[in-house]
Design an enzyme around this catalytic site. Structure first.
Site, PDB file in Angstrom:
ATOM      1  N   ALA A   1       5.667 -10.378   8.124  1.00 48.87           N
ATOM      2  CA  ALA A   1       5.047 -11.161   7.051  1.00 48.87           C
ATOM      3  C   ALA A   1       3.550 -11.383   7.204  1.00 48.87           C
ATOM      4  CB  ALA A   1       5.752 -12.520   6.940  1.00 48.87           C
TER       5      ALA A   1
ATOM      6  N   GLY B   1       1.338  -9.067   7.756  1.00 52.71           N
ATOM      7  CA  GLY B   1       0.630  -7.815   7.508  1.00 52.71           C
ATOM      8  C   GLY B   1      -0.099  -7.779   6.178  1.00 52.71           C
TER       9      GLY B   1
ATOM     10  N   LEU C   1       0.340  -5.798   3.585  1.00 55.48           N
ATOM     11  CA  LEU C   1       1.194  -5.657   2.400  1.00 55.48           C
ATOM     12  C   LEU C   1       1.615  -7.027   1.861  1.00 55.48           C
ATOM     13  CD1 LEU C   1       2.930  -3.882   0.474  1.00 55.48           C
ATOM     14  CD2 LEU C   1       4.762  -4.056   2.160  1.00 55.48           C
ATOM     15  N   THR C   2       1.975  -7.923   2.768  1.00 56.19           N
ATOM     16  CA  THR C   2       2.409  -9.258   2.341  1.00 56.19           C
ATOM     17  C   THR C   2       1.290  -9.983   1.617  1.00 56.19           C
ATOM     18  OG1 THR C   2       3.933  -9.393   4.203  1.00 56.19           O
ATOM     19  CG2 THR C   2       3.329 -11.465   3.136  1.00 56.19           C
TER      20      THR C   2
ATOM     21  N   LYS D   1       8.417   3.033   1.691  1.00 55.02           N
ATOM     22  CA  LYS D   1       8.296   4.403   2.156  1.00 55.02           C
ATOM     23  C   LYS D   1       7.370   4.464   3.372  1.00 55.02           C
ATOM     24  CE  LYS D   1       4.373   6.264  -0.449  1.00 55.02           C
ATOM     25  NZ  LYS D   1       3.591   6.822   0.642  1.00 55.02           N
TER      26      LYS D   1
ATOM     27  N   LYS E   1       6.012   0.611 -12.597  1.00 56.42           N
ATOM     28  CA  LYS E   1       4.965   0.536 -13.616  1.00 56.42           C
ATOM     29  C   LYS E   1       5.590   0.551 -15.018  1.00 56.42           C
ATOM     30  CE  LYS E   1       1.295   2.523 -10.797  1.00 56.42           C
ATOM     31  NZ  LYS E   1       0.455   1.308 -10.862  1.00 56.42           N
TER      32      LYS E   1
ATOM     33  N   HIS F   1       6.510   9.989  -4.812  1.00 61.97           N
ATOM     34  CA  HIS F   1       6.002   9.506  -6.099  1.00 61.97           C
ATOM     35  C   HIS F   1       6.067  10.577  -7.191  1.00 61.97           C
ATOM     36  CE1 HIS F   1       4.857   6.018  -3.969  1.00 61.97           C
ATOM     37  NE2 HIS F   1       3.702   6.436  -3.516  1.00 61.97           N
TER      38      HIS F   1
ATOM     39  N   LYS G   1      -6.935  13.459  -2.497  1.00 60.88           N
ATOM     40  CA  LYS G   1      -7.899  12.394  -2.237  1.00 60.88           C
ATOM     41  C   LYS G   1      -9.321  12.890  -2.489  1.00 60.88           C
ATOM     42  CE  LYS G   1      -5.138   9.661   0.948  1.00 60.88           C
ATOM     43  NZ  LYS G   1      -5.093   8.527  -0.006  1.00 60.88           N
TER      44      LYS G   1
END
Length: 493
Positions: free
Chosen positions: A22, A24, A26-27, A160, A194, A252, A348
């Site tokens: 938690a 990190g 991303l959280t 992922k 999305k 994706h 990229k």
């Protein structure tokens, strides 16, 4: 504008939402803002959702709440009183130290105490916001502590990558299925959350005018582009082990391809939709090496600034052959799509950020305008944009005023934000679906394994990586890939 009657939204049952890992990035960037926004919408209330953070650091409840408050403030919420009230009422924290059995047993006691204090049923979501190599240990620790079984429901969410090839994906799924059933597993692909991706299903199946054209007789080719304007940034070490095919295309772009190509499901539920997507995946022919182009970005001079090439990025070896770009042609051998190439590309350091599905329709079968050169009339195109904005453009030809008789290209455009205002972030949609038990927008074990099986031969083969300048649209060889079929890459309207 008129509306359509619909069933009332399914309610979120009282539960504890546990984030493993938690503290990190991303959280802070995705999960907490999504959860707080669901609270703004009235989906989550103190009475039905309590959030427990669990990670290695000994930050304590107060420290975690302060950290979350700062992150939400940075994300755009500035009502400090409301933020503090929510953090104090809904956020909890317990360390899991080094992840020993004792650590997970202590976490289990902490969660059960919270459930008792708030008269909560034993409904639990476990969001594993941890690196993929740690996820099996985390699920095992939760199981040993008895947290995966109880009187209520349990759901486990994974990010992922789901393995790095077929064998590792199969091994991961086998490990997961020792502890939880597939119906309890939610593998997140945020692209599927999305609104435009979801609306693609409505666009096709609620509008017969388009579904009747959605086949090889009318469509010449389909292109899916996921272009990123940034480099690998601080992810050089991770990216070196992954590359563009593993990082983006295997998941994706392949998901988007199956959504575009699937047949009409028998019903709009998870099992029916995932079944049709699997049929598409099984119909894709083996991809030949000559139908794949790999690339790697090199440095780019912009005025007095130098954009570094991939090999100059931190954590990347100077002789790296990892691809930062991949383009390929896939063929779906079924009745609907036989003979229609699907071009997929991602990379990229492109000139701009763009995620787009381009459906290119066939040219008119006869030339009837003598003042216009044969072959010069642009094909009709349907452009479905996911990033940076979400919407649709239907491109067609119209007569220009006056003489001589000439045509010009125009588009009917639909912009989601203009029509409906601010759209929910993908994570908001996906987290709510986890809470109500809807797996429609998630990835199944069967899908992950079959997708890896499709691409493993390309990863195992000899890869020729072509250089392309940062700030360009990829190597020249990728243009040749589509041009030899008489096609061109589409870059939006």
């Amino acid at each position: 504008m008129g509306g359509t009657d619909c069933m009332p939204p399914q309610q979120v049952e009282p539960h504890v939402f546990v984030i493993i890992g938690a503290t990190g990035d991303l959280t802070r960037r995705k999960l907490l803002p999504a959860l707080y926004h669901l609270r703004d919408q009235g989906v989550l209330e103190t009475q039905n959702t309590l959030i427990v953070g669990a990670a290695l650091p000994e930050v304590g409840e107060d420290g975690f709440r302060l950290w979350a408050h700062e992150g939400l403030h940075k994300a755009g919420w500035h009502n400090d009183n409301e933020l503090r009230e929510w953090c104090d009422a809904c956020l909890y924290y317990h360390t899991i130290g080094r992840g020993t059995d004792d650590d997970y047993a202590a976490l289990a006691s902490y969660i059960r105490r919270i459930e008792l204090e708030h008269v909560m049923p034993e409904n639990r979501v476990f969001y594993l916001a941890v690196p993929p190599d740690i996820a099996p240990n985390a699920i095992e620790g939760l199981d040993r502590a008895g947290l995966l079984k109880g009187r209520g429901w349990v759901r486990v969410v994974f990010e992922k990558p789901f393995g790095h090839d077929f064998q590792s994906a199969r091994q991961l799924n086998t490990t997961l299925h020792r502890y939880v059933d597939e119906s309890q597993i939610y593998r997140i692909d945020h692209y599927l959350g999305k609104e435009t991706v979801q609306n693609l299903l409505a666009f096709r199946f609620a509008n017969p005018i388009f579904e009747s054209l959605w086949k090889r007789d009318a469509i010449e080719n389909v292109q899916i582009t996921v272009a990123e304007d940034l480099g690998v940034e601080h992810r050089g070490a991770y990216y070196q082990q992954a590359g563009a095919l593993r990082d983006m295309l295997q998941n994706h772009l392949t998901q988007l391809m199956t959504v575009v190509a699937m047949e009409v499901p028998v019903s709009f539920d998870a099992a029916a939709i995932q079944s049709e997507k699997m049929k598409v995946l099984h119909s894709i022919a083996p991809i030949a090496e000559h139908d794949v182009v790999f690339g790697q970005y090199t440095s780019w001079q912009v005025g007095d600034q130098t954009i570094p090439g991939y090999r100059e990025e931190p954590g990347v070896p100077r002789d790296s052959t990892t691809e930062t770009y991949v383009a390929l042609k896939a063929e779906i051998h079924n009745w609907r799509w036989k003979g229609v190439p699907f071009y997929l590309r991602t990379g990229k350091r492109f000139p701009r950020k763009l995620t787009q599905i381009a459906v290119i329709f066939r040219e008119a079968p006869a030339h009837v305008f003598p003042s216009i050169d044969p072959g010069s009339i642009a094909s009709n195109k349907l452009l479905i944009t996911l990033q940076p904005s979400e919407g649709f453009s239907l491109c067609f030809s119209v007569k220009s005023p006056g003489r001589p008789f000439m045509l010009s290209d125009h588009a009917l455009q639909f912009d989601y934000q203009k029509a409906f205002g601010q759209l929910p972030e993908a994570y908001e949609t996906l987290l709510r679906d986890v809470m109500i038990g809807d797996q429609t927008l998630f990835v199944s074990a069967e899908f992950t394994e079959k997708a890896w099986k499709l691409y493993d031969p390309l990863l195992a083969g000899k890869q020729v990586v072509h250089p392309y300048s940062a700030g360009s649209w990829g190597p020249r060889e990728a243009d040749a890939l589509v041009e030899r079929q008489g096609h061109q890459w589409q870059l939006g309207w």
